[in-house]
Structure formats: structure tokens, C-alpha cells
Design a protein around this motif. Structure first.
Motif, PDB file in Angstrom:
ATOM      1  N   THR A 110      19.918  80.335  53.807  1.00 51.43           N
ATOM      2  CA  THR A 110      19.778  78.942  54.226  1.00 51.43           C
ATOM      3  C   THR A 110      18.873  78.168  53.268  1.00 51.43           C
ATOM      4  N   SER A 135      22.207  76.684  51.003  1.00 51.38           N
ATOM      5  CA  SER A 135      22.416  75.707  52.066  1.00 51.38           C
ATOM      6  C   SER A 135      23.307  74.550  51.636  1.00 51.38           C
ATOM      7  N   SER A 141      24.654  76.691  59.487  1.00 54.84           N
ATOM      8  CA  SER A 141      23.613  77.672  59.191  1.00 54.84           C
ATOM      9  C   SER A 141      23.807  78.943  60.003  1.00 54.84           C
TER      10      SER A 141
END
Length: 211
Positions: A110, A135, A141
Motif C-alpha cells: 500500500t 498504491s 487496498s
């Protein structure tokens, strides 16, 4: 079980980035005149989706305010993150062994991809990673499996040939949702007993314990 594809989380799995992450939060909180949380509370958000971490650390819930907070955080991250991110002592050795064995090694995190790339470039070991999914490459996520699914599609790897390694329940959930095996490493904030509610191939004290 012999795997051909090893996918890793980044923060608290391959590196200790606590000093950089907590430092950026503390500077951003100060800029917004928001009372600082204790260091030990802030570090518990490492590995969470960033906007969720911002709410937990700052108390902000308005999406626009959270996005503004994130922009300021990134400003400090440009200065603090890479110099304050350190590979665990056995990370490079472990990745070397996997590459020497002919395995494909990737990172699914992430964290933003360019921050991860910066660290590997700084330490002269970019050759140990085949690719990175960060990310900015996903719209969801962990524990959403999107990042792992992207890696599966990119490599064409059978699910049975893949092991995902991480330090948090977000990682365990992502592996479970993607249908790939998971190994937990206890270098983060998640205790061993918590991982027992998820299917795990192995629960390791450190990365070099990887079978």
C-alpha cells in the motif's frame, strides 16, 4: 511446498520504515495544529490503507480534509521517508537466495511504488526485485486482493506456485482473498496468535526463517 513466485509486502516485512512514517505523521500533525498521538500508537497504523491511518492518527473524517492532510504528509515524506527506511538485517540475503534459485520476486504494497523503488535504488539492489505494485497502481487496498491479482495476471503464475509474505492481517486477508498461500513474519505489530485465525503456511520470527 516449493514456490516459484514470492510476493512480499514492504513496510515491516522487508524494511523497518517506522521512523520515517511516524516522523511524517508527527510533522503533519504539527502543521495542522492537531495534538500528536504517542509514537507507539502511530506505528500501529503502519500497513493500514493510508486514508484509514490518517483518520486514526488525526481524527479527521472529511474526505477533502484527509486528502489535504495526505498531500502535506507526502511533502514531508519526500524529505524523510527513504533516509529513515532500513532493510531488516536478513532481507537482502533472503532476496538474493530466492533470485539465485530462479524465483520471481515482487512487492505488493500500500506504499507508493516510487518510494519503494527509491529505497532499492539507494541501496543498489534493484536487481533483486522483478516488479513492484504500489498504491498508485491499484484502486483498492489490502485486504482487497487487487494487487495480488494484478501480479498473478502479469506473471501468468498458477495460484499454487505463489507465496505471499507479509506482517499484518491486511496481508493475510489479501492472500486469502486472492487464493494464494500466505506466510506471516513477526517483524511488524501483529502478534503470532492473531495470525492463527488465517490460513498460513508458516509463521516466522524473521524473514530468513523462510522455508
Amino acid at each position: 511446498m516449493n514456490y516459484k513466485y514470492y510476493f512480499f509486502d514492504f513496510d515491516y516485512t522487508l524494511v523497518n520504515s517506522e521512523q520515517g512514517i511516524v516522523g511524517c505523521f508527527l510533522k503533519t500533525l504539527a502543521e495542522y495544529n492537531i495534538p500528536a498521538k504517542p509514537w507507539d500508537e502511530i506505528k500501529l497504523t503502519i500497513g493500514m490503507p493510508m486514508l484509514d491511518a490518517i483518520t486514526q492518527v488525526s481524527g479527521l473524517t472529511d474526505p477533502l480534509e484527509k486528502q489535504q492532510f495526505l498531500l502535506t504528509y507526502k511533502k514531508y515524506a519526500n524529505e524523510l521517508m527513504t533516509p529513515n527506511t532500513h532493510f531488516f538485517p536478513d532481507t537482502i540475503t533472503t532476496l538474493n537466495k530466492l533470485k539465485e534459485a530462479g524465483c520471481t520476486v515482487a512487492i505488493i504494497s500500500t506504499k507508493t511504488r516510487h518510494r519503494i523503488e527509491d529505497k532499492f535504488q539507494q541501496d543498489g539492489c534493484s536487481h533483486l526485485i522483478d516488479f513492484i505494485i504500489g498504491s498508485e497502481d491499484t484502486t483498492a487496498s489490502k485486504p482487497d486482493p487487487q494487487g495480488i491479482n494484478m501480479a498473478l495476471e502479469r506473471t501468468g503464475a498458477p495460484h499454487s506456485d505463489v507465496l505471499y509474505v507479509g506482517d499484518s492481517l491486511y496481508d493475510a486477508g489479501a492472500a486469502q482473498n486472492a487464493g494464494v498461500d500466505f506466510t506471516a513474519v513477526l517483524t511488524g505489530n501483529t502478534p503470532k496468535e492473531v495470525f492463527k485465525s488465517y490460513p498460513t503456511v508458516q509463521i516466522m520470527n524473521k524473514l530468513s526463517d523462510l522455508k
